[in-house]
Design a protein around this motif. Sequence first.
Motif, PDB file in Angstrom:
ATOM      1  N   GLY A  46      34.959   7.547  85.362  1.00  0.00           N
ATOM      2  CA  GLY A  46      34.683   6.149  85.657  1.00  0.00           C
ATOM      3  C   GLY A  46      34.965   5.768  87.096  1.00  0.00           C
ATOM      4  N   LYS A  47      35.238   6.775  87.932  1.00  0.00           N
ATOM      5  CA  LYS A  47      35.494   6.566  89.362  1.00  0.00           C
ATOM      6  C   LYS A  47      34.748   7.631  90.136  1.00  0.00           C
ATOM      7  N   GLU A  48      34.243   7.255  91.299  1.00  0.00           N
ATOM      8  CA  GLU A  48      33.566   8.241  92.138  1.00  0.00           C
ATOM      9  C   GLU A  48      34.552   9.117  92.901  1.00  0.00           C
ATOM     10  N   ASN A  49      35.732   8.614  93.151  1.00  0.00           N
ATOM     11  CA  ASN A  49      36.756   9.343  93.915  1.00  0.00           C
ATOM     12  C   ASN A  49      38.072   9.330  93.139  1.00  0.00           C
ATOM     13  N   PRO A  50      38.189  10.184  92.124  1.00  0.00           N
ATOM     14  CA  PRO A  50      39.406  10.151  91.297  1.00  0.00           C
ATOM     15  C   PRO A  50      40.620  10.704  92.024  1.00  0.00           C
ATOM     16  N   SER A  51      41.770  10.288  91.553  1.00  0.00           N
ATOM     17  CA  SER A  51      43.036  10.817  92.058  1.00  0.00           C
ATOM     18  C   SER A  51      43.396  12.071  91.270  1.00  0.00           C
ATOM     19  N   PHE A  52      44.430  12.735  91.725  1.00  0.00           N
ATOM     20  CA  PHE A  52      44.940  13.905  91.011  1.00  0.00           C
ATOM     21  C   PHE A  52      45.286  13.528  89.570  1.00  0.00           C
ATOM     22  N   ASP A  53      45.992  12.417  89.401  1.00  0.00           N
ATOM     23  CA  ASP A  53      46.389  11.973  88.062  1.00  0.00           C
ATOM     24  C   ASP A  53      45.186  11.635  87.188  1.00  0.00           C
ATOM     25  N   ASP A  54      44.134  11.091  87.794  1.00  0.00           N
ATOM     26  CA  ASP A  54      42.912  10.809  87.034  1.00  0.00           C
ATOM     27  C   ASP A  54      42.337  12.097  86.449  1.00  0.00           C
ATOM     28  N   VAL A  55      42.316  13.144  87.266  1.00  0.00           N
ATOM     29  CA  VAL A  55      41.777  14.424  86.799  1.00  0.00           C
ATOM     30  C   VAL A  55      42.664  14.986  85.687  1.00  0.00           C
ATOM     31  N   LEU A  56      43.968  14.915  85.862  1.00  0.00           N
ATOM     32  CA  LEU A  56      44.883  15.385  84.814  1.00  0.00           C
ATOM     33  C   LEU A  56      44.647  14.628  83.510  1.00  0.00           C
ATOM     34  N   SER A  57      44.453  13.342  83.609  1.00  0.00           N
ATOM     35  CA  SER A  57      44.242  12.516  82.416  1.00  0.00           C
ATOM     36  C   SER A  57      42.931  12.825  81.716  1.00  0.00           C
ATOM     37  N   ALA A  58      41.991  13.412  82.437  1.00  0.00           N
ATOM     38  CA  ALA A  58      40.683  13.719  81.852  1.00  0.00           C
ATOM     39  C   ALA A  58      40.653  15.055  81.109  1.00  0.00           C
ATOM     40  N   LEU A  59      41.701  15.868  81.239  1.00  0.00           N
ATOM     41  CA  LEU A  59      41.703  17.177  80.583  1.00  0.00           C
ATOM     42  C   LEU A  59      41.565  17.039  79.070  1.00  0.00           C
ATOM     43  N   ILE A  60      40.747  17.917  78.508  1.00  0.00           N
ATOM     44  CA  ILE A  60      40.567  17.947  77.055  1.00  0.00           C
ATOM     45  C   ILE A  60      40.871  19.352  76.534  1.00  0.00           C
ATOM     46  N   LEU A  61      41.373  19.409  75.316  1.00  0.00           N
ATOM     47  CA  LEU A  61      41.630  20.684  74.663  1.00  0.00           C
ATOM     48  C   LEU A  61      40.302  21.258  74.201  1.00  0.00           C
ATOM     49  N   THR A  62      40.037  22.513  74.575  1.00  0.00           N
ATOM     50  CA  THR A  62      38.769  23.126  74.196  1.00  0.00           C
ATOM     51  C   THR A  62      38.914  24.284  73.224  1.00  0.00           C
ATOM     52  N   TYR A  63      40.086  24.929  73.217  1.00  0.00           N
ATOM     53  CA  TYR A  63      40.217  26.130  72.395  1.00  0.00           C
ATOM     54  C   TYR A  63      41.695  26.454  72.208  1.00  0.00           C
ATOM     55  N   VAL A  64      42.021  26.957  71.021  1.00  0.00           N
ATOM     56  CA  VAL A  64      43.380  27.419  70.725  1.00  0.00           C
ATOM     57  C   VAL A  64      43.281  28.755  70.005  1.00  0.00           C
ATOM     58  N   GLU A  65      44.026  29.727  70.500  1.00  0.00           N
ATOM     59  CA  GLU A  65      44.100  31.014  69.812  1.00  0.00           C
ATOM     60  C   GLU A  65      45.417  31.690  70.169  1.00  0.00           C
ATOM     61  N   ASP A  66      46.122  32.158  69.159  1.00  0.00           N
ATOM     62  CA  ASP A  66      47.366  32.912  69.355  1.00  0.00           C
ATOM     63  C   ASP A  66      48.338  32.224  70.311  1.00  0.00           C
ATOM     64  N   ASP A  67      48.579  30.950  70.086  1.00  0.00           N
ATOM     65  CA  ASP A  67      49.512  30.175  70.903  1.00  0.00           C
ATOM     66  C   ASP A  67      49.112  30.066  72.374  1.00  0.00           C
ATOM     67  N   VAL A  68      47.811  30.156  72.653  1.00  0.00           N
ATOM     68  CA  VAL A  68      47.274  29.870  73.981  1.00  0.00           C
ATOM     69  C   VAL A  68      46.334  28.682  73.820  1.00  0.00           C
ATOM     70  N   TYR A  69      46.637  27.625  74.571  1.00  0.00           N
ATOM     71  CA  TYR A  69      45.866  26.378  74.500  1.00  0.00           C
ATOM     72  C   TYR A  69      45.066  26.234  75.794  1.00  0.00           C
ATOM     73  N   ASP A  70      43.744  26.114  75.659  1.00  0.00           N
ATOM     74  CA  ASP A  70      42.864  25.994  76.817  1.00  0.00           C
ATOM     75  C   ASP A  70      42.379  24.565  76.979  1.00  0.00           C
ATOM     76  N   PHE A  71      42.501  24.069  78.220  1.00  0.00           N
ATOM     77  CA  PHE A  71      42.074  22.718  78.571  1.00  0.00           C
ATOM     78  C   PHE A  71      41.043  22.799  79.688  1.00  0.00           C
ATOM     79  N   THR A  72      40.141  21.825  79.721  1.00  0.00           N
ATOM     80  CA  THR A  72      39.159  21.744  80.793  1.00  0.00           C
ATOM     81  C   THR A  72      38.704  20.301  80.941  1.00  0.00           C
ATOM     82  N   LEU A  73      37.704  20.105  81.768  1.00  0.00           N
ATOM     83  CA  LEU A  73      37.125  18.772  81.940  1.00  0.00           C
ATOM     84  C   LEU A  73      36.013  18.566  80.917  1.00  0.00           C
TER      85      LEU A  73
END
Length: 99
Positions: A46-73
Motif C-alpha cells: 500500500g506504499k510505493e516506498n516501504p520502510s524496512f518494518d513495512d517489508v517485515l510486516s508483509a512476510l507471509i508463511l509459505t511452507y513448513v517442513e521438519d521444523d523449518v518455516y519459510d516466509f516470503t512476500l
Amino acid sequence: MDKKVELALEAIRASHGTESGEYGIDLFVSHHLDELPATVWLEIIGKENPSFDDVLSALILTYVEDDVYDFTLPNDVTNYLISVSFDENGQVVDIVMES
C-alpha cells in the motif's frame, strides 16, 4: 497464529541489524527494496516506498517442513525465502535467506 510462526517472526525481527541478519533478513529486505518496482510495493503493502518494518510486516508463511518455516512476500513477487529452523526443543537455531 501458530506459536512457532510467532516465534519465527519474532526471531526474524530480532535478527535485523545483527551478524546473522546481515545475510538473512537484512539482505532479503535490502535486495527487494532495490529490485521491486514501486507499483509492486503499492500492490502488496500500500506504499510505493516501504520502510524496512513495512517489508517485515508483509512476510507471509509459505511452507513448513521438519521444523523449518519459510516466509516470503505475497503475490509471488519473489523466489526468495527467509527460512527459520527450530531445534527439537522449539528454539530458533537458524535464519537464512534462500532462493
